[in-house]
Scaffold this motif. Structure first.
Motif, PDB file in Angstrom:
ATOM      1  N   UNK A   1      82.944  87.789  48.258  1.00 31.33           N
ATOM      2  CA  UNK A   1      82.506  86.401  48.143  1.00 31.33           C
ATOM      3  C   UNK A   1      83.449  85.537  47.309  1.00 31.33           C
ATOM      4  N   UNK A   2      84.284  86.149  46.493  1.00 31.39           N
ATOM      5  CA  UNK A   2      85.141  85.376  45.596  1.00 31.39           C
ATOM      6  C   UNK A   2      86.022  84.365  46.326  1.00 31.39           C
TER       7      UNK A   2
ATOM      8  N   UNK B   1      84.395  87.626  39.874  1.00 33.52           N
ATOM      9  CA  UNK B   1      85.274  87.811  41.030  1.00 33.52           C
ATOM     10  C   UNK B   1      85.618  89.281  41.233  1.00 33.52           C
ATOM     11  N   UNK B   2      85.781  90.017  40.148  1.00 45.40           N
ATOM     12  CA  UNK B   2      86.070  91.446  40.270  1.00 45.40           C
ATOM     13  C   UNK B   2      84.874  92.208  40.833  1.00 45.40           C
ATOM     14  N   UNK B   3      83.674  91.768  40.485  1.00 52.19           N
ATOM     15  CA  UNK B   3      82.463  92.450  40.961  1.00 52.19           C
ATOM     16  C   UNK B   3      82.068  92.028  42.373  1.00 52.19           C
ATOM     17  N   UNK B   4      82.570  90.878  42.854  1.00 53.22           N
ATOM     18  CA  UNK B   4      82.206  90.369  44.176  1.00 53.22           C
ATOM     19  C   UNK B   4      83.479  89.981  44.934  1.00 53.22           C
TER      20      UNK B   4
ATOM     21  N   UNK C   1      85.586  83.025  49.263  1.00 52.86           N
ATOM     22  CA  UNK C   1      84.719  82.039  49.915  1.00 52.86           C
ATOM     23  C   UNK C   1      84.259  81.004  48.894  1.00 52.86           C
ATOM     24  N   UNK C   2      83.819  81.469  47.730  1.00 52.27           N
ATOM     25  CA  UNK C   2      83.355  80.558  46.690  1.00 52.27           C
ATOM     26  C   UNK C   2      84.494  79.705  46.157  1.00 52.27           C
ATOM     27  N   UNK C   3      85.701  80.292  46.134  1.00 54.71           N
ATOM     28  CA  UNK C   3      86.856  79.515  45.689  1.00 54.71           C
ATOM     29  C   UNK C   3      87.117  78.334  46.614  1.00 54.71           C
ATOM     30  N   UNK C   4      87.056  78.578  47.926  1.00 55.95           N
ATOM     31  CA  UNK C   4      87.288  77.506  48.889  1.00 55.95           C
ATOM     32  C   UNK C   4      86.201  76.439  48.821  1.00 55.95           C
ATOM     33  N   UNK C   5      84.992  76.865  48.516  1.00 53.15           N
ATOM     34  CA  UNK C   5      83.880  75.914  48.404  1.00 53.15           C
ATOM     35  C   UNK C   5      83.813  75.259  47.024  1.00 53.15           C
TER      36      UNK C   5
END
Length: 629
Positions: free
Chosen positions: A137-138, A131-134, A140-144
């Motif tokens: 997208x973090x 999550x720190x590196x992205x 977005x991926x959390x919601x998905x």
């Protein structure tokens, strides 16, 4: 004499002429007329029915309610019928094989992000680093829910729908198949010569004798056969549907095994240096994850010590550096006071203890390092495991000194040494350092040096193999550069300003990484997979087919017996005509073709002649095979 037409094999497919339709009584509904090889509504009556247990669609959306009668009552009745019809249609779609395959494909696609993206239940630290590196997208991926794929709503929905689909498909087909097994093969159609694969000839034998011979022959060939009217009805290939059902049941078994494995599993990793040990308790693991229904009391009690790790490598040729020996010698104990036993753990040869398996995953080197402060007092000594970064075991890590160190002025501080280790040193004098072989041929250790606060008191977990320099200051050379030095075994690095020293001892230990797993669903999954393969093979290579043999007196008054043989299969194949030809040849030996019609009786059949029916049937069967191709 013989008359043969083996142009195909399908039940009501392209090979069935239209003039067979009058055989179906008008009062028989279309849904009961049977399904031929092509899967369409058949016109063979009971003879073509129940060759498969696949459900047939009888209506399409929008036609369930039928005509709507005027008035409110009619509208309500129409709406009710349409609602029930839609529900039934949706259920048929859900329980169809097409939807089951789509759901299975979606389940496979859903597992891809679970393999590529770090998962919270497996390694929370990796998730935080990702999550720190992205940062974009973090969220977005959390919601998905991509950081917890196997526990997500969408993955669970696909899983449950697939489970329901398979059960809804299997249960009715199983009862239908059981009914087919309890019933007899259907009687012969009126015109056997209209079936795609058939043959006929005349004989001097009595009809009763022919039927008895045919019944014996078919039963000897493992057909379920019986005499009905003037014909023998036989059927074979029930294992095809058994294989189909076994395949579906096996998929359910594997889904259940997957669920059991996810709910009751436990899995943890442990890195052990030679001479170190492990006890199977939660606090001993470097990382641990388990299913939601796993009880910590279910951890199998055992312990083991890593006596030594042995790794050898190919020294020459194109495969230089390839591992040849990769094994860990351990001493283990079952239970609390069990007897010590020796065992060698290899890759794919785990140590099994009462349902728990200890796998050997990887290995690396742990240089022994001694750290002294400015007064010469030893403040740290031990083997420091470093993590490999390439196939030649070039390794990195950190040496952390948290307690006991005082600088030249007596002030308490903590030390951190970023370490870079190579087992076979190369690149000296070229501005770079790398390993050219994975074995300990010419080891070297490069160290940097930092002092300050390691930051381990804030309650936030840290990676033991990384150094947080946000609250630390590097030691520097007289020229102002960051202090670094490359050491060989036995050499000592002195810190600037009399701050102490670091010695790279001559002893270099090796470490091994182990994974301890308890997977209660593995045996069930294996059994399901084997059964699924066996069922799939059966459903693909076994053919469901029916054979009829009719024997009646010639209507032309010749006094001969007319024998008609015909076959019908669920799918088009050249095997049925070949089998029919073989059966006809065997029956012909017991009921041979009559030499000539009785003199003075009706007209001779233009197709009769001196030809041997066995030969003609065989030729026709081959020709049908060629046409089928």
């Amino acid at each position: 004499m013989s008359k043969t037409d083996t142009t195909g094999e399908s039940g009501t497919g392209p090979g069935v002429p239209e003039d067979v339709a009058p055989e179906v009584p008008e009062e028989v509904p279309a849904s009961e007329q049977g399904v031929g090889a092509s899967g369409e509504s058949g016109d063979l009556g009971k003879a073509g029915a129940q060759l498969s247990t696949a459900p047939q669609e009888r209506a399409v959306p929008g036609s369930f309610g039928g005509p709507r009668t005027p008035g409110a009552a009619g509208a309500i009745a129409w709406t009710f019928r349409e609602t029930i019809g839609w529900a039934r249609w949706f259920w048929r779609q859900l329980t169809s094989m097409r939807i089951a395959l789509i759901l299975l494909f979606l389940l496979s696609l859903g597992a891809i992000p679970g393999s590529l993206i770090p998962q919270s239940d497996a390694n929370e630290l990796k998730v935080r680093t990702w999550k720190q590196d992205h940062e974009f997208w973090a969220p977005v991926f959390d919601k998905l829910q991509l950081f917890d794929v196997y526990g997500s709503v969408w993955f669970s929905a696909i899983y449950i729908l697939l489970f329901v689909s398979l059960i809804g498909c299997i249960v009715p087909r199983t009862w239908q198949f059981v009914g087919q097994l309890r019933s007899r093969p259907p009687g012969a159609p009126k015109r056997l010569t209209r079936l795609p694969a058939h043959t006929t000839w005349r004989t001097d034998a009595d009809p009763e004798a022919v039927r008895e011979a045919a019944l014996t022959l078919l039963r000897r060939r493992r057909f379920r056969a019986h005499v009905e009217g003037d014909a023998v009805a036989a059927e074979k290939g029930y294992l095809r549907e058994v294989g189909n059902l076994v395949f579906h049941v096996s998929l359910i078994v594997m889904l259940v095994a997957f669920a059991v494995g996810q709910l009751f599993k436990s899995e943890g990793g442990k890195l052990i240096v030679e001479g170190g040990g492990f006890s199977n308790t939660l606090t001993q693991y470097d990382d641990f994850r388990s299913g939601s229904l796993f009880d910590m009391d279910e951890l199998v009690p055992f312990s083991f010590t890593l006596d030594r790790f042995t790794g050898t490598y190919e020294a020459k040729g194109p495969q230089r550096g390839t591992p040849r020996t990769f094994e860990a010698a351990v001493t283990y104990t079952e239970g609390v006071r069990g007897k010590e036993r020796k065992r060698i753990i290899k890759v794919n040869e785990p140590l099994e203890i009462d349902g728990a398996k200890v796998y050997l995953l990887s290995h690396g080197y742990a240089p022994v390092v001694t750290v002294r402060d400015g007064r010469g007092k030893q403040v740290y000594q031990g083997a420091v495991p470093l993590l490999p970064v390439d196939s030649n075991v070039t390794s990195t890590g950190v040496i952390k000194v948290r307690d006991g160190y005082r600088d030249a002025k007596g002030k308490r501080e903590q030390l951190g040494f970023p370490a870079f280790f190579v087992p076979t040193y190369a690149g000296k004098g070229k501005g770079q350092m790398f390993s050219q072989f994975p074995a300990l041929v010419f080891p070297a250790l490069n160290l940097g040096a930092y002092h300050g606060d390691l930051g381990g008191n804030g309650g936030v977990p840290q990676n033991v193999y990384q150094l947080d320099t946000s609250r630390m200051t590097p030691f520097k050379t007289a020229g102002g550069d960051v202090f670094k030095q490359t050491l060989l075994p036995g050499e000592t690095m002195k810190l600037p300003g009399g701050a102490g020293s670091v010695t790279f001892e001559k002893e270099i230990k090796e470490w091994a990484s182990f994974q301890v797993s308890q997977q209660p669903g593995n045996g069930l999954a294996l059994a399901g997979a084997v059964a699924a393969i066996a069922g799939l093979v059966g459903s693909l290579f076994i053919q469901r087919r029916r054979v009829w043999v009719r024997a009646v007196r010639d209507e032309n008054g010749t006094g001969l017996t007319v024998i008609e043989m015909a076959g019908l299969g669920r799918t088009e194949s050249a095997k049925l005509p070949e089998e029919l030809a073989e059966l006809a040849a065997l029956l012909h030996t017991q009921a041979p073709t009559a030499s000539e019609p009785t003199a003075g009786t009706g007209p001779a059949d233009p197709d009769t002649g001196p030809a041997d029916p066995e030969v003609e049937v065989e030729v026709e069967a081959k020709s049908a095979k060629g046409a089928d191709k």
